[in-house]
Design a protein around this motif. Structure first.
Motif, PDB file in Angstrom:
ATOM      1  N   UNK A 132       0.848  -1.275   0.020  1.00  0.00           N
ATOM      2  CA  UNK A 132       0.079   0.063  -0.271  1.00  0.00           C
ATOM      3  C   UNK A 132       0.694   1.169   0.039  1.00  0.00           C
ATOM      4  N   UNK A 133       1.826   1.131   0.808  1.00  0.00           N
ATOM      5  CA  UNK A 133       2.854   2.454   1.007  1.00  0.00           C
ATOM      6  C   UNK A 133       3.475   2.776  -0.372  1.00  0.00           C
ATOM      7  N   UNK A 134       3.957   1.465  -1.158  1.00  0.00           N
ATOM      8  CA  UNK A 134       4.696   1.643  -2.369  1.00  0.00           C
ATOM      9  C   UNK A 134       3.518   2.149  -3.192  1.00  0.00           C
ATOM     10  N   UNK A 135       2.455   1.973  -3.415  1.00  0.00           N
ATOM     11  CA  UNK A 135       1.367   2.228  -4.500  1.00  0.00           C
ATOM     12  C   UNK A 135       1.262   3.503  -4.061  1.00  0.00           C
ATOM     13  N   UNK A 136       0.964   3.996  -2.901  1.00  0.00           N
ATOM     14  CA  UNK A 136       0.693   5.471  -2.631  1.00  0.00           C
ATOM     15  C   UNK A 136       1.563   6.555  -2.826  1.00  0.00           C
ATOM     16  N   UNK A 137       3.172   5.998  -2.742  1.00  0.00           N
ATOM     17  CA  UNK A 137       4.165   6.735  -3.076  1.00  0.00           C
ATOM     18  C   UNK A 137       4.298   6.858  -4.505  1.00  0.00           C
ATOM     19  N   UNK A 138       4.149   5.781  -5.329  1.00  0.00           N
ATOM     20  CA  UNK A 138       4.219   5.875  -6.565  1.00  0.00           C
ATOM     21  C   UNK A 138       3.054   6.907  -7.091  1.00  0.00           C
ATOM     22  N   UNK A 139       1.870   6.643  -6.729  1.00  0.00           N
ATOM     23  CA  UNK A 139       0.684   7.523  -7.323  1.00  0.00           C
ATOM     24  C   UNK A 139       0.789   8.935  -7.031  1.00  0.00           C
ATOM     25  N   UNK A 140       1.468   9.018  -5.853  1.00  0.00           N
ATOM     26  CA  UNK A 140       1.651  10.740  -5.429  1.00  0.00           C
ATOM     27  C   UNK A 140       2.534  11.262  -6.422  1.00  0.00           C
ATOM     28  N   UNK A 141       3.759  10.564  -6.640  1.00  0.00           N
ATOM     29  CA  UNK A 141       4.580  11.198  -7.842  1.00  0.00           C
ATOM     30  C   UNK A 141       3.887  11.276  -9.246  1.00  0.00           C
ATOM     31  N   UNK A 142       3.363  10.212  -9.710  1.00  0.00           N
ATOM     32  CA  UNK A 142       2.632  10.136 -10.943  1.00  0.00           C
ATOM     33  C   UNK A 142       1.714  11.553 -11.083  1.00  0.00           C
ATOM     34  N   UNK A 143       0.892  11.671  -9.821  1.00  0.00           N
ATOM     35  CA  UNK A 143      -0.011  13.009  -9.975  1.00  0.00           C
ATOM     36  C   UNK A 143       0.727  14.308 -10.263  1.00  0.00           C
ATOM     37  N   UNK A 144       1.861  14.156  -9.541  1.00  0.00           N
ATOM     38  CA  UNK A 144       2.515  15.629  -9.560  1.00  0.00           C
ATOM     39  C   UNK A 144       3.554  15.424 -11.025  1.00  0.00           C
ATOM     40  N   UNK A 145       3.840  14.433 -11.449  1.00  0.00           N
ATOM     41  CA  UNK A 145       4.487  14.285 -12.720  1.00  0.00           C
ATOM     42  C   UNK A 145       3.542  14.649 -13.660  1.00  0.00           C
ATOM     43  N   UNK A 146       2.321  13.995 -13.735  1.00  0.00           N
ATOM     44  CA  UNK A 146       1.231  14.233 -14.648  1.00  0.00           C
ATOM     45  C   UNK A 146       1.065  15.988 -14.688  1.00  0.00           C
ATOM     46  N   UNK A 147       0.834  16.635 -13.573  1.00  0.00           N
ATOM     47  CA  UNK A 147       0.755  17.967 -13.518  1.00  0.00           C
ATOM     48  C   UNK A 147       1.686  18.524 -14.267  1.00  0.00           C
ATOM     49  N   UNK A 148       2.884  18.294 -14.056  1.00  0.00           N
ATOM     50  CA  UNK A 148       4.159  18.845 -14.482  1.00  0.00           C
ATOM     51  C   UNK A 148       4.111  18.612 -16.347  1.00  0.00           C
ATOM     52  N   UNK A 149       3.627  17.570 -16.622  1.00  0.00           N
ATOM     53  CA  UNK A 149       3.445  17.402 -18.282  1.00  0.00           C
ATOM     54  C   UNK A 149       2.520  18.363 -18.711  1.00  0.00           C
ATOM     55  N   UNK A 150       1.177  18.535 -17.917  1.00  0.00           N
ATOM     56  CA  UNK A 150       0.403  19.476 -18.565  1.00  0.00           C
ATOM     57  C   UNK A 150       0.903  20.802 -18.435  1.00  0.00           C
ATOM     58  N   UNK A 151       1.437  21.083 -17.333  1.00  0.00           N
ATOM     59  CA  UNK A 151       2.194  22.540 -17.228  1.00  0.00           C
ATOM     60  C   UNK A 151       3.131  22.816 -18.310  1.00  0.00           C
ATOM     61  N   UNK A 152       3.886  21.813 -18.638  1.00  0.00           N
ATOM     62  CA  UNK A 152       5.027  21.971 -19.759  1.00  0.00           C
ATOM     63  C   UNK A 152       4.010  22.240 -21.131  1.00  0.00           C
ATOM     64  N   UNK A 153       3.058  21.515 -21.238  1.00  0.00           N
ATOM     65  CA  UNK A 153       2.424  21.872 -22.460  1.00  0.00           C
ATOM     66  C   UNK A 153       1.589  23.264 -22.525  1.00  0.00           C
ATOM     67  N   UNK A 154       1.064  23.488 -21.367  1.00  0.00           N
ATOM     68  CA  UNK A 154       0.417  24.880 -21.300  1.00  0.00           C
ATOM     69  C   UNK A 154       1.630  25.893 -21.243  1.00  0.00           C
ATOM     70  N   UNK A 155       2.851  25.764 -20.762  1.00  0.00           N
ATOM     71  CA  UNK A 155       3.841  26.700 -20.873  1.00  0.00           C
ATOM     72  C   UNK A 155       4.303  27.296 -22.446  1.00  0.00           C
ATOM     73  N   UNK A 156       4.322  25.885 -23.153  1.00  0.00           N
ATOM     74  CA  UNK A 156       4.492  26.080 -24.670  1.00  0.00           C
ATOM     75  C   UNK A 156       3.380  26.926 -25.463  1.00  0.00           C
ATOM     76  N   UNK A 157       2.187  26.503 -25.042  1.00  0.00           N
ATOM     77  CA  UNK A 157       1.164  27.190 -25.455  1.00  0.00           C
ATOM     78  C   UNK A 157       1.111  28.818 -25.181  1.00  0.00           C
ATOM     79  N   UNK A 158       1.352  29.018 -23.792  1.00  0.00           N
ATOM     80  CA  UNK A 158       1.544  30.365 -23.435  1.00  0.00           C
ATOM     81  C   UNK A 158       2.420  31.136 -24.239  1.00  0.00           C
ATOM     82  N   UNK A 159       3.717  30.437 -24.435  1.00  0.00           N
ATOM     83  CA  UNK A 159       4.986  31.177 -25.169  1.00  0.00           C
ATOM     84  C   UNK A 159       4.593  31.580 -26.526  1.00  0.00           C
ATOM     85  N   UNK A 160       3.318  30.844 -26.992  1.00  0.00           N
ATOM     86  CA  UNK A 160       3.136  31.004 -28.572  1.00  0.00           C
ATOM     87  C   UNK A 160       1.615  32.289 -28.338  1.00  0.00           C
TER      88      UNK A 160
END
Ligand SMILES: *[C@@H]1O[C@H](CO)[C@@H](O)[C@H](O)[C@H]1NC(C)=O
Ligand SMILES: *[C@@H]1O[C@H](CO)[C@@H](O)[C@H](O)[C@H]1NC(C)=O
Ligand SMILES: *[C@@H]1O[C@H](CO)[C@@H](O)[C@H](O)[C@H]1NC(C)=O
Length: 400
Positions: A132-160
């Protein structure tokens, strides 16, 4: 059956102590609620534009909130300067909007999943504490990593100087952990196929500045996928195929519609003006085995009402159309699409049900296969050629 955690215990001494093989038990007693209090369940709310629902500020975190997301993600957004205004092509902008749309969905899905596991929601309880701890640790990182993927695309759109794509409200069909992880593996496979398309379109339009970062995301999603494959506890090997199944933006955008609460997207029209939403194709065969067999499918022509297909031929795709003339096309790995005839076609009201041969053994149809109903019998030179002829698509088939 071994869980991956017992393998980890034996192979790498990841954990000390008992070698008992833990399994996911939907009916086990939750041992704690953890320290997260994210979206409580099912439908994940999206903020009205300009505001933010989640504690971390996504999709518009302030600098402190961004720092916190980066800590949870185990890494940072790139600090290299964004592309100068006006340097990304029109097709490249469609890519970036699609990526942000998809990543917004992934953030919502994994936020809901993490919340369910953390809060011990029925069906999402994991009895083994280390697991359970490993799953929570992994998913906690995944949520934040996916947020950064989205923010990365958003940043590129904003730059244009382009509008970013705001999150929708989402609906998830899964009510237990294994089904949710199986779904995560499936949509990650679709993403891994679609980023091939995105990659090629960027390259064809000379948007070379974004390719390196995109390749880093493709690898990252592949790492996630291997974890989801192992977590299903179905004796899957981590890497499904030598060459992952390809997809197209239109197929992925259509598949994602299943998870969006209709009418809930603040500005999805910025994407749907450029990408196709097909009618819905449903795979009725529940367990596709690794062998030659007929698969059962159905579609309802009422689903064309929610599509944005533009028909120019004047043909009416309703009960008057001879559906036995249509084709069922499979896309798997990097191979040319496989065209099969519709068999045993039955019409009931607005629903057409049929079977099609699934030529597993001649083609090693492992991993993800996309299926599409086309009115042309091909032959098709590419997945995009299939998309261009599709009416109902995609159905998602997973084997091994
Ligand atoms: C949960 O487990 C208990 C005790 O083992 C059993 O009696 C009950 O039927 C189970 N409930 C479900 C929903 O499986
Ligand atoms: C979280 O649990 C709720 C309630 O069972 C469910 O509706 C939702 O689909 C779950 N989320 C995921 C990602 O499976
Ligand atoms: C991309 O760059 C090449 C080489 O400079 C050029 O020949 C080609 O026309 C460009 N393509 C587009 C779509 O701009």
């Amino acid at each position: 059956m071994h869980s991956i955690f017992s393998i980890a215990l034996v192979g790498a001494s990841l954990f000390t102590g008992s070698l008992a093989a833990p399994t996911f038990k939907a009916n086990s007693t939750s041992t704690g609620t953890g320290s997260y209090n994210l979206t409580p369940s099912g439908t994940s709310s999206s903020p009205p534009s300009g505001t933010s629902l989640s504690a971390d500020g996504f999709p518009s975190p302030n600098p402190d909130q961004l720092k916190k997301i980066e800590l949870l993600a185990h890494g940072t957004l790139s600090n290299a300067p964004p592309p100068p205004p006006g340097t990304i092509s029109a097709e490249g902008l469609i890519n970036l909007r699609f990526i942000e749309f998809n990543e917004n969905f992934e953030v919502a899905f994994f936020t809901s999943l993490l919340s369910n596991v953390t809060n011990g929601i029925s069906g999402f309880q994991i009895s083994d504490e280390k697991e359970r701890s490993l799953v929570i640790e992994a998913l906690t990182a995944v949520v934040a990593q996916e947020e950064l993927h989205a923010l990365n695309a958003a940043g590129a759109l904003k730059s244009q100087n382009q509008d970013t794509i705001l999150p929708c409200k989402y609906q998830f069909p899964t009510t237990n952990f294994v089904d949710a992880i199986t779904l995560a593996a499936t949509f990650t496979d679709v993403v891994l196929g679609t980023l091939q398309d995105v990659n090629q379109i960027f390259a064809q339009n000379n948007d070379t500045g974004v390719l390196r970062g995109l390749a880093s995301i493709i690898g990252q999603e592949g790492e996630q996928d291997a974890f989801y494959r192992l977590l299903q506890n179905k004796n899957l090997i981590p890497s499904a195929l030598p060459f992952l199944t390809t997809s197209t933006r239109d197929f992925a955008f259509s598949a994602l519609q299943a998870f969006v609460v209709p009418g809930s997207c603040p500005n999805e029209n910025l994407i749907s003006k450029d990408l196709t939403i097909f009618g819905v194709l449903t795979l009725d065969t529940k367990n596709v085995l690794p062998k030659d067999q007929n698969l059962a499918f159905e579609f309802d022509f009422k689903s064309l009402l929610n599509s944005n297909l533009k028909f120019t031929s004047g043909t009416k795709y309703d009960s008057s159309y001879d559906w036995s003339k249509a084709s069922l096309v499979y896309i798997n790995q990097q191979n040319l699409p496989i065209v099969e005839k519709l068999q045993n076609v039955k019409l009931s009201g607005t629903v057409v049900s049929f079977e099609a041969f699934f030529p597993f053994s001649a083609n090693e149809l492992n991993g993800l296969t996309l299926a599409a109903v086309t009115t042309s019998a091909g032959p098709f030179a590419s997945a995009q050629a299939v998309a261009d002829a599709s009416i109902f698509a995609p159905a998602l088939i997973e084997v091994n």
